[in-house]
Design a protein around this motif. Structure first.
Motif, PDB file in Angstrom:
ATOM      1  N   MET A   1      13.900  -8.729   0.624  1.00  0.00           N
ATOM      2  CA  MET A   1      13.739  -7.290   0.468  1.00  0.00           C
ATOM      3  C   MET A   1      12.330  -6.854   0.807  1.00  0.00           C
ATOM      4  O   MET A   1      12.068  -5.695   1.057  1.00  0.00           O
ATOM      5  N   ALA A   5      11.076  -3.275   2.846  1.00  0.00           N
ATOM      6  CA  ALA A   5      10.145  -2.290   2.292  1.00  0.00           C
ATOM      7  C   ALA A   5       8.926  -2.122   3.182  1.00  0.00           C
ATOM      8  O   ALA A   5       8.371  -1.056   3.289  1.00  0.00           O
ATOM      9  N   THR A 635      16.117  -4.252  -7.597  1.00  0.00           N
ATOM     10  CA  THR A 635      16.256  -3.465  -6.374  1.00  0.00           C
ATOM     11  C   THR A 635      17.539  -2.645  -6.447  1.00  0.00           C
ATOM     12  O   THR A 635      18.604  -3.171  -6.767  1.00  0.00           O
ATOM     13  N   LEU A 691      16.500   3.329  -0.945  1.00  0.00           N
ATOM     14  CA  LEU A 691      16.277   1.950  -1.370  1.00  0.00           C
ATOM     15  C   LEU A 691      15.065   1.937  -2.284  1.00  0.00           C
ATOM     16  O   LEU A 691      13.985   2.414  -1.903  1.00  0.00           O
ATOM     17  N   GLU A 692      15.241   1.382  -3.505  1.00  0.00           N
ATOM     18  CA  GLU A 692      14.181   1.410  -4.505  1.00  0.00           C
ATOM     19  C   GLU A 692      13.942  -0.011  -5.036  1.00  0.00           C
ATOM     20  O   GLU A 692      14.891  -0.730  -5.357  1.00  0.00           O
ATOM     21  N   LYS A 693      12.683  -0.381  -5.116  1.00  0.00           N
ATOM     22  CA  LYS A 693      12.303  -1.685  -5.664  1.00  0.00           C
ATOM     23  C   LYS A 693      11.340  -1.449  -6.821  1.00  0.00           C
ATOM     24  O   LYS A 693      10.318  -0.769  -6.659  1.00  0.00           O
ATOM     25  N   TYR A 700       6.767   0.872  -8.530  1.00  0.00           N
ATOM     26  CA  TYR A 700       7.982   0.841  -7.714  1.00  0.00           C
ATOM     27  C   TYR A 700       7.615   1.250  -6.296  1.00  0.00           C
ATOM     28  O   TYR A 700       6.532   1.788  -6.032  1.00  0.00           O
ATOM     29  N   SER A 702       9.812   3.083  -2.861  1.00  0.00           N
ATOM     30  CA  SER A 702      11.092   3.691  -2.486  1.00  0.00           C
ATOM     31  C   SER A 702      11.017   4.239  -1.071  1.00  0.00           C
ATOM     32  O   SER A 702       9.990   4.804  -0.665  1.00  0.00           O
TER      33      SER A 702
END
Length: 921
Positions: A1, A5, A635, A691-693, A700, A702
């Motif tokens: 991931m 990002a 995620t 998409l968010e981590k 975070y 995004s």
């Protein structure tokens, strides 16, 4: 991931230079957190109580992470303490949101590149009224000290009572039973504006006071929250505006017979574009706002929960202005000497020289505005037999009472400028040839057929609503909850603007200043005009020398109107939880909205007004879907799809008709202009992907994208086949032109073809401690959004969609540890077109230039000892004294550079310094 990002962050090269280095560094820092976190050895858990900036960040991220919809959130740092001076400034830092400054303050918000009128604002889930002429809420009327926070819904939730096309802002007051015990907060700040007193005697200093109190009673079954906020704030504004630019020697647009054979300016090269007039104004404003918030909560058991919300705000704004106006066009017979030129965008522009025979005048301006907003909401929740039922009753009302007035003075001597320096980037400089403050040569004079004028505005907006709903937990496979219900609202808005002109009772057009009227001269030094006569409008009117008469009556159809709406919404929503290889949660819902609207207004016929009205009903079916997939490793992948709408601007829904005429050729078709009470809403199909981590509680990253396909838009056009039967004959029955038809065209706002609005959004929050123990206490928040649209304002290909900024970005750097707080923040907005109102309240569109607004905050708080609960704060807002700039198109240029924008308005509002103390108990 990590790869996913990183790549979008690298594509952010369009971010403005001031934002890019920090954005790149912060994005890289967030990506390093994953590796740093993975390398950390298991540690013993300990309880840490976090307050202040970091606590607010934790709460906001928690709201974003746990929501089913794609949302953004801001949360108060503590009771009565949002980080900015207004909730508008806090919201403007969120991804995809941008504020429009009005008189230096963030006032209205654009969501995802669309103007404020495309969004909806709620207070505790209920739609709010506004004191302006449209639906958009002016956020500076809601004190930040009284708000617990706000959530911005970028994708719809079918259970929301009202939703916008661009998004929905839900401001929230606090809930007293959520607090652990009694709490109180007292706040006092002194304020100063760096521009000083623009008008002598009108202070540049002010103050802000607030108090909040929360308590619980009867074994925590009753909760009370009370808040009061007082604002006494100065605005000291330096205003300069170019009226228009032209090459009057261009005979393609100015026939020679208009100017006796030559329309060119004397002493100016015939291929040069020249400024034709300007105004320079010093404004001093005092704004006083008193806000009250009350929340009463009752929860005797798990079955019954009652909340009563009360809100009241009175916003009084008084400003005075001293203005110099100079006309410098060929019709005034001006002559340039020692003329100088510069190249601007490929055009030759006149930028200097002495000028003779200008038409100059002074204006004294005075404005008094009082806005009052009242809102009450009662929410009852009752659990019965597995169902949770809710009955919500609310009422809100906004009123505006405003008067804008002006009086005029002129010179008995010919006037000009001994030198000029016309700027294409800032304040132009004009050195006058006479003393415009000398009472020996100055007098009150008639201009435009009047000695002065005033316009009186009255706005009333009232909204009543009832909501009934029920929800129940279910065990239907993927469906685990159902919520459905009905919402009904009635809204009425009335707007009235009337003008009156002032004349001398003697019938003369010139009057020496009465004794005692002139005050110490005002200065317009920012434009090199050292002094102008300083006189007050109200003081002149109080002399009894002037009479008032009604004026501009033919404009009444555009300025006196009312709109009524009845909206019924049935909704249902299923909450989802299932496994599709990964855990997925979300909701699927449907709203069926029926609207009945009526527009009322006036028709200008035979030099008098007659009432007219019209309306229509329509029904919309609005499905929505929100899904959030847990991909593991903190995620989230989010997807949203919905049909959305924005009801038409209320001013456009008026039924007023003016300029009625009938052709004397052909079939003698009719024509007119006015409003359109039969407008349909803006409608769009929207798709979102995000998409968010997440890295712990305060970090975070995004990346999101959205696409709105608009099916219906609204813009000004000719409505053909309009039925004029019932209107009197504008030709008054002239036998030479008998009526052959009652149809024709009405020029008004009408529905038309659609287009798209699309964009990408990047946001991140970084907790420095995640990178290194040495960075404990440090952190950063940043965002950037990039938006495009195929829609043009009023279907004019030369204009972008109202409110659309291609790039919006912000960053915040903060430090908070051991009682010390430091925060520096900046928000950026690229060029956009916006609706603005002139002194007479009429709407026009202008192009606002890019701006960076930077704020600084330093503070220290004591957690122990005799000063426990005390904190001190120093703030500087608009640190760089960023100018407000607009642009305009040039008329009749040399033709070498089509569609070139020239400078319009240039304003400086000064820096705002605040020093305060806060006590929490």
């Amino acid at each position: 991931m990590k790869t996913h990002a990183k790549q979008p962050a690298q594509r952010r090269c369009a971010t403005p230079p001031q934002v890019l280095p920090i954005a790149a560094a912060c994005a890289g820092a967030v990506l390093l957190m994953g590796a740093a976190h993975a390398q950390q050895a298991p540690q013993q858990l300990e309880t840490v109580v976090v307050t202040g900036i970091r606590s607010a960040i934790e709460s906001s991220i928690s709201v974003k992470r746990n929501a089913d919809s794609i949302v953004e959130a801001v949360t108060a740092e503590d009771l009565g303490k949002l980080p900015d001076l207004s909730i508008a400034e806090s919201l403007a830092r969120l991804p995809g949101l941008a504020a429009q400054r009005v008189n230096g303050n963030a006032q209205v918000l654009s969501i995802r590149g669309m103007s404020p009128k495309y969004g909806v604002t709620l207070l505790n889930g209920r739609e709010m009224v506004s004191s302006g002429s449209d639906r958009s809420v002016e956020f500076d009327q809601f004190p930040a000290e009284l708000m617990g926070g706000a959530t911005v819904y970028k994708t719809p939730d079918a259970a929301l009572g009202a939703q916008g096309l661009s998004g929905t802002v839900n401001m929230q007051s606090i809930r007293p039973l959520n607090f652990r015990g009694r709490q109180g907060n007292l706040n006092a700040r002194m304020e100063k504006n760096s521009n000083g007193e623009q008008i002598p005697g009108l202070s540049s200093q002010g103050k802000r006071l607030s108090a909040s109190y929360v308590d619980q009673f009867a074994d925590r079954t009753i909760g009370v929250a009370l808040g009061y906020a007082h604002l006494d704030s100065p605005e000291q504004q330096q205003h300069y505006a170019n009226w228009w630019w032209a090459n009057t020697a261009n005979t393609k647009s100015y026939p020679p017979d208009w100017c006796g054979g030559d329309c060119g300016l004397k002493g100016v090269d015939r291929d040069a574009v020249s400024l034709q007039g300007f105004e320079a104004t010093a404004f001093s404003t005092n704004q006083v706002r008193n806000g009250l918030m009350g929340v009463f909560e009752y929860k005797p058991n798990d079955q019954l929960h009652t909340v009563l919300d009360l809100y009241y705000s009175n916003f009084s704004k008084k400003f005075v202005g001293r203005e110099f106006q100079g006309e410098m066009n060929t019709w005034n017979g001006v002559t340039y000497h020692g003329t100088s030129y510069e190249n601007f965008g490929g055009e030759k522009v006149t930028v200097g020289g002495a000028i003779d025979n200008i038409a100059g005048k002074l204006l004294s301006r005075r404005n008094q505005r009082d806005d009052t907003i009242k809102a009450i909401g009662l929410n009852n929740e009752l659990k019965l037999g597995g169902w949770t039922t809710v009955a919500d009753l609310s009422y809100s009302k906004a009123d505006r009472d405003e008067t804008t007035a002006e009086m005029y003075a002129g010179s008995s001597l010919p006037s000009g400028f001994t030198s000029t320096a016309i700027s294409m980037t800032g304040f132009s400089q004009f050195v006058p040839s006479i003393n415009w403050a000398d009472p020996a040569v100055m007098s009150l004079q008639q201009f435009w057929g009047q000695m002065g004028a005033a316009r009186h505005f009255k706005v009333s907006d009232e909204l009543k609503s009832l909501r009934l709903s029920a929800k129940r937990e279910l065990d239907w496979g993927a469906v685990h909850q159902f919520e459905g219900g009905f919402n009904y609202s009635e809204r009425s808005k009335d707007y009235r603007a009337v003008k009156e002109a002032y004349d001398l009772k003697t019938g003369k057009t010139n009057l020496a200043f009465p004794n005692g009227i002139l005050m110490a001269p005002a200065t317009l030094g920012f434009g090199s005009i050292p002094a102008v006569a300083n006189f007050d409008v109200q003081a002149l009117l109080d002399t009894g020398l002037f009479s008032a008469r009604a004026d501009d009556l033919s404009s009444a159809p555009n300025r006196e109107w009312g709109v009524r709406e009845k909206v019924s919404t049935a909704f249902g929503k299923f909450s989802l939880e299932f496994n599709a290889g990964v855990p997925v949660r979300g909701n699927i819902g449907l709203q069926v909205v029926h609207a009945k609207q009526e527009g009322h207004g006036l028709a200008w016929i035979d030099n008098s007004t007659q009432p007219v009205s019209g309306g229509k009903s329509y029904t919309d079916v609005l499905p929505s879907l929100n899904l959030a997939a847990d991909l593991g490793s903190n995620t989230m992948l989010r997807f949203g799809a919905a049909r959305v709408l924005a009801r038409p601007n209320m001013e456009d829904m008026r039924a007023g008709v003016t300029n009625i005429s009938r052709a004397t050729t052909g079939k003698g078709e009719w024509s007119a202009s006015g409003g359109n009470p039969t407008l349909d809403p803006w409608r769009a199909d929207a798709v979102d992907l995000a998409l968010e981590k997440y890295y712990g509680k305060r970090s975070y990253i995004s990346l999101a994208g959205f696409y709105k396909e608009l099916k219906s838009t609204v813009y000004k056009q000719d409505i053909l086949g309009y039925d004029f039967s019932g209107y009197p004959d504008p030709l008054k029955g002239d036998p030479r032109y008998p009526i052959l038809t009652y149809t024709g065209k009405l020029n008004a706002m009408a529905n038309g073809d659609g287009g798209y609005v699309r964009g990408t959004e990047f946001s991140a929050a970084i907790d420095g401690a995640k990178l290194s123990p040495m960075l404990d206490g440090f952190g950063a928040i940043l965002s950037a959004s990039f938006t495009k649209s195929s829609i043009h304002q009023n279907n004019d290909l030369s204009n972008p969609l109202e409110g659309l900024s291609g790039t919006v970005a912000s960053w915040v750097l903060y430090y908070e540890k051991s009682g010390l707080q430091a925060r520096v923040a900046q928000r950026y907005r690229s060029r956009y077109m916006a609706a603005v109102r002139n002194a007479w309240g009429d709407t026009s569109y202008t192009t606002i230039e890019p701006e960076h607004i930077t704020d600084l905050q330093l503070g220290y708080g004591w957690d122990s000892g005799p000063l426990k609960g005390v904190s001190v704060l120093f703030q500087v807002n608009n640190v760089t004294n960023e100018a407000y700039r607009t642009m305009m198109t040039v008329s009749d240029n040399s033709g070498t550079v089509p569609n070139l924008l020239y400078p319009g308005t240039y304003e400086k509002y000064g820096r705002q310094y605040l020093l305060g103390v806060n006590y929490k108990f």
